[in-house]
Motif scaffolding. Structure first.
Motif, PDB file in Angstrom:
ATOM      1  N   ALA A 193       0.831  -1.203   0.000  1.00 51.89           N
ATOM      2  CA  ALA A 193       0.000   0.000   0.000  1.00 51.89           C
ATOM      3  C   ALA A 193       0.867   1.254   0.000  1.00 51.89           C
ATOM      4  CB  ALA A 193      -0.934  -0.007   1.216  1.00 51.89           C
ATOM      5  N   GLN A 194       1.927   1.262   0.821  1.00 55.28           N
ATOM      6  CA  GLN A 194       2.781   2.441   0.895  1.00 55.28           C
ATOM      7  C   GLN A 194       3.460   2.735  -0.432  1.00 55.28           C
ATOM      8  OE1 GLN A 194       2.535   0.001   2.995  1.00 55.28           O
ATOM      9  NE2 GLN A 194       2.601   0.695   5.139  1.00 55.28           N
ATOM     10  N   ALA A 195       3.842   1.682  -1.158  1.00 54.69           N
ATOM     11  CA  ALA A 195       4.500   1.879  -2.457  1.00 54.69           C
ATOM     12  C   ALA A 195       3.544   2.501  -3.468  1.00 54.69           C
ATOM     13  CB  ALA A 195       5.023   0.542  -2.976  1.00 54.69           C
ATOM     14  N   MET A 196       2.288   2.051  -3.474  1.00 58.28           N
ATOM     15  CA  MET A 196       1.303   2.623  -4.404  1.00 58.28           C
ATOM     16  C   MET A 196       1.023   4.081  -4.065  1.00 58.28           C
ATOM     17  SD  MET A 196      -1.472  -0.414  -5.121  1.00 58.28           S
ATOM     18  CE  MET A 196      -1.715  -0.875  -3.412  1.00 58.28           C
ATOM     19  N   ILE A 197       0.912   4.388  -2.779  1.00 56.98           N
ATOM     20  CA  ILE A 197       0.639   5.766  -2.364  1.00 56.98           C
ATOM     21  C   ILE A 197       1.800   6.676  -2.757  1.00 56.98           C
ATOM     22  CG2 ILE A 197       0.348   7.261  -0.351  1.00 56.98           C
ATOM     23  CD1 ILE A 197      -1.152   4.916   0.978  1.00 56.98           C
ATOM     24  N   ALA A 198       3.032   6.223  -2.538  1.00 57.72           N
ATOM     25  CA  ALA A 198       4.201   7.035  -2.891  1.00 57.72           C
ATOM     26  C   ALA A 198       4.230   7.353  -4.385  1.00 57.72           C
ATOM     27  CB  ALA A 198       5.476   6.308  -2.483  1.00 57.72           C
ATOM     28  N   PHE A 199       3.843   6.385  -5.217  1.00 57.97           N
ATOM     29  CA  PHE A 199       3.807   6.622  -6.665  1.00 57.97           C
ATOM     30  C   PHE A 199       2.734   7.639  -7.032  1.00 57.97           C
ATOM     31  CE2 PHE A 199       1.888   5.228 -10.788  1.00 57.97           C
ATOM     32  CZ  PHE A 199       2.860   5.779 -11.599  1.00 57.97           C
ATOM     33  N   LEU A 200       1.567   7.520  -6.442  1.00 53.39           N
ATOM     34  CA  LEU A 200       0.494   8.479  -6.727  1.00 53.39           C
ATOM     35  C   LEU A 200       0.879   9.891  -6.293  1.00 53.39           C
ATOM     36  CD1 LEU A 200      -2.657   6.407  -5.658  1.00 53.39           C
ATOM     37  CD2 LEU A 200      -1.963   6.987  -7.984  1.00 53.39           C
ATOM     38  N   VAL A 201       1.547  10.002  -5.152  1.00 50.07           N
ATOM     39  CA  VAL A 201       2.004  11.315  -4.681  1.00 50.07           C
ATOM     40  C   VAL A 201       2.982  11.926  -5.673  1.00 50.07           C
ATOM     41  CG1 VAL A 201       3.336  12.491  -2.896  1.00 50.07           C
ATOM     42  CG2 VAL A 201       1.591  10.839  -2.243  1.00 50.07           C
ATOM     43  N   SER A 202       3.863  11.117  -6.237  1.00 46.95           N
ATOM     44  CA  SER A 202       4.848  11.638  -7.203  1.00 46.95           C
ATOM     45  C   SER A 202       4.175  12.164  -8.464  1.00 46.95           C
ATOM     46  CB  SER A 202       5.851  10.545  -7.567  1.00 46.95           C
ATOM     47  OG  SER A 202       5.254   9.550  -8.398  1.00 46.95           O
ATOM     48  N   LEU A 203       3.006  11.636  -8.807  1.00 47.60           N
ATOM     49  CA  LEU A 203       2.323  12.054 -10.036  1.00 47.60           C
ATOM     50  C   LEU A 203       1.594  13.383  -9.864  1.00 47.60           C
ATOM     51  CD1 LEU A 203       0.802   8.708 -11.392  1.00 47.60           C
ATOM     52  CD2 LEU A 203       2.820   9.917 -12.224  1.00 47.60           C
ATOM     53  N   ILE A 204       0.777  13.488  -8.812  1.00 44.34           N
ATOM     54  CA  ILE A 204      -0.096  14.664  -8.692  1.00 44.34           C
ATOM     55  C   ILE A 204      -0.016  15.331  -7.323  1.00 44.34           C
ATOM     56  CG2 ILE A 204      -1.755  13.837 -10.392  1.00 44.34           C
ATOM     57  CD1 ILE A 204      -3.497  12.825  -8.122  1.00 44.34           C
ATOM     58  N   GLY A 205       0.906  14.896  -6.476  1.00 46.89           N
ATOM     59  CA  GLY A 205       0.974  15.437  -5.125  1.00 46.89           C
ATOM     60  C   GLY A 205       1.321  16.908  -5.072  1.00 46.89           C
ATOM     61  N   HIS A 206       1.972  17.465  -6.115  1.00 53.30           N
ATOM     62  CA  HIS A 206       2.389  18.865  -6.101  1.00 53.30           C
ATOM     63  C   HIS A 206       1.280  19.819  -6.537  1.00 53.30           C
ATOM     64  CE1 HIS A 206       2.927  17.327 -10.179  1.00 53.30           C
ATOM     65  NE2 HIS A 206       2.801  18.569 -10.617  1.00 53.30           N
TER      66      HIS A 206
END
Length: 619
Positions: free
Chosen positions: A273-286
């Motif tokens: 779960a943490q790996a998927m969340i980290a990837f999503l943050v890198s895409l649109i977290g900014h």
């Protein structure tokens, strides 16, 4: 819905303390061992059938026997831990003195009910001694004895908790009140016969609501009402109740509940779960509102793995909330979004509620798994609109934009986690494994990935996770069994035919029936939670929907989405308070912020009702 935990009670002393500790450890160890045995058995059966082409014809019978034992022992563990589903909203509004008295009265009711169910359960087991299983040709009493053992052990546990949490005066007064109520019902038996089915209102509405309001766990409130109705208003022996409960709990498809509960714990520990969340943050977290969008996307993905809302929210919130707070988001706003995101993900496979729907109504699990994705996506889009409006002024100057190379690394790291929902859904839809067996595939996959890829497996946590899976599953499945018994009693009373006639007369035809059903399931979901609501009313309402020409899959999606809406809606929805607990925020602070999200989800529900293609377009 929550309960007083064992930690809140005074600790017993001396020899009894040692007995109590040994008793608890022994029950937990046996329950955990059975969960592990089920995982191994299902994995072996799947491998033998699909890869070796030599199916184990006895595996389902053994799995069912073990499953009933796990359910009853898990119920004992849940009672010791105070994890049975119960509503405390009313009791907590009382003064401390009266709250204590209400809790004592509730525990006396549970203890007395278990004591009164000993003889009927024994009679039921005796009746099954001469019956044999089709394949193994062993007595069915080996399976049904689990109910008797479970009742005995729960009685010991309940009596222990009652004596530790209540004074002798409180117990005596509670018993006198119960004796007076019993006497009044005994005298009223001729009147119950005279009023016919109107007595159902007294037992299945009045008695159930009274028990729930007093804080009696839902499963026990259901059993209490059913047993009281059979004893005082019918000629059916109470020994039918354990039989119907066993029938409701022993559906093979329900074995997926403990399997997916354990899978949810494994993927959280293994780091998927943490790996998927980290990837999503890198895409649109900014972006403005980017982390809110990530939260919605993460819940959508994680729901496809764990199947349990508590696991979904607990996996996502700690990973995102700290950074979201740095951007100026208030705790109350974050928790309201977390609660609403759990609503939109109720139909994402392998949802436990979807599995329960298939179990009690006969609707194809594969069809439900396929149908649930798009309605959840519609709900997510509705919430995205709210996030866009609310975060237009968000300060994202502190947000760090991730470079392409890092995004690629995070994507590669997330691939095993992203692959798990695909593996699960493909295995079910393509017929490689049943909805029950596929959880075992997910568990093996997650342990393999966690150990070799993420290197985050904490092997010492496996045993507590097995115990937790047994406890949570026991609390859920005991409700399923109790609701099955209550539903049978309602059907035998003729209520189902009355309900058919009433619902068929609803103005507006199919759409009127769908709208009324959605409203009913919203109310039921807020009071009873999804599983007991669907077990109790699914067998009654789904045949009516079919008679009216409504697609069963469409009706199932509407019912599950509506129940999720009620489950996470204040003031009664237990899911709302669960989200507040995970976010560590007072419900009083959140209750005023959740309405925009609920309005968006209500619009999504209406769209799902009026556009059946959203549910059945990909079947």
């Amino acid at each position: 819905m929550e309960a007083t935990t064992t930690a809140d009670l005074p600790a017993p002393n001396g020899a009894f303390q040692r007995f109590d500790r040994l008793f608890g450890h022994l029950v937990e160890a046996i329950a955990a061992t059975i969960v592990l045995a089920e995982i191994i058995l299902l994995g072996w059966a799947t491998t033998a059938r699909y890869l070796l082409h030599t199916p184990l014809i006895w595996s389902d019978e053994v799995a069912t026997i073990l499953f009933v034992w796990m359910t009853m022992l898990g119920s004992v563990v849940a009672l010791r831990r105070g994890q049975h589903m119960r509503l405390t909203a009313f009791v907590r509004k009382l003064s401390p003195v009266w709250e204590n008295r209400a809790n004592a009265f509730a525990m006396v009711i549970v203890t007395t009910l278990l004591a009164l169910m000993l003889l009927p359960t024994w009679e039921h087991v005796e009746e099954r001694i001469i019956s044999v299983t089709p394949v193994l040709q062993i007595s069915e009493a080996w399976r049904e004895a689990a109910l008797l053992v479970g009742v005995v052990l729960m009685l010991i546990t309940a009596a222990d908790k009652m004596l530790r949490a209540s004074s002798l005066a409180q117990i005596a007064v509670s018993l006198l009140v119960l004796a007076a109520v019993f006497g009044c019902f005994q005298l009223a038996m001729p009147w119950f016969e005279e009023i016919g089915n109107y007595s159902l209102l007294i037992f299945f509405i009045g008695l159930v609501l009274l028990g729930i309001m007093l804080g009696v766990p839902i499963a026990f409130a259901f059993v209490l009402a059913t047993a009281a109705y059979l004893n005082f208003a019918s000629w059916v022996p109470i020994s039918i109740v354990p039989g119907r409960m066993s029938e409701g709990m022993s559906h093979m498809i329900l074995l997926s509940v403990p399997m997916f509960v354990f899978l949810g714990a494994v993927i959280e520990m293994a780091g998927l779960a943490q790996a998927m969340i980290a990837f999503l943050v890198s895409l649109i977290g900014h972006l403005r509102g980017g982390l809110q969008y990530v939260l919605l996307g993460a819940i959508y993905l994680v729901s496809g793995i764990s199947g349990a809302k508590a696991a979904d929210m607990a996996a996502v919130a700690p990973a995102l909330f700290p950074e979201m707070k740095k951007r100026g988001n208030k705790d109350s706003d974050l928790v309201s979004l977390l609660s609403a995101s759990a609503v939109m993900s109720e139909t994402i496979p392998p949802s436990i509620v979807l599995i329960t729907v298939g179990s009690v109504t006969g609707v194809s699990i594969a069809a439900l798994f396929t149908a649930g994705l798009l309605p959840a996506f519609v709900g997510m889009l509705a919430l995205c609109v709210v996030v866009f409006i609310q975060t237009r002024g968000e300060d994202n100057s502190q947000a760090r934009k991730i470079d392409g190379k890092t995004k690629l690394k995070l994507f590669l790291a997330a691939i095993p986690g992203l692959g798990l929902p695909i593996v699960i859904r493909t295995a079910v839809v393509e017929g490689v494994a049943t909805a029950t067996e596929v959880a075992t595939i997910g568990i093996i996959y997650s342990i393999f990935v966690g150990a070799l890829f993420y290197r985050q497996m904490k092997w010492r946590r496996l045993y507590p996770m097995l115990v937790d899976a047994a406890s949570l599953s026991g609390s859920i499945l005991l409700v399923v069994g109790a609701a099955t018994a209550m539903g049978w009693a309602l059907t035998q009373s003729g209520f189902s035919q009355y309900l058919v006639d009433l619902m068929q007369g609803v103005p507006g035809g199919k759409m009127g029936f769908l709208l009324l059903s959605a409203l009913a399931f919203i109310i039921l979901g807020s009071v009873l939670e999804g599983v007991p609501a669907i077990v109790l009313f699914g067998p009654l309402l789904f045949p009516i929907a079919k008679l009216m020409g409504i697609d069963e899959v469409h009706y199932a999606i509407v019912a599950v989405f509506a129940m999720g809406f009620g489950l996470f809606s204040p003031p009664f929805g237990v899911g709302f308070y669960l989200a507040c607990a995970i976010g560590r925020v007072s419900p009083d602070d959140v209750i005023g912020k959740v309405w925009p999200h609920l309005l968006a989800l209500f619009c999504a529900l209406l769209l799902i009702i009026f556009v059946p293609w959203i549910s059945i377009g990909f079947l």
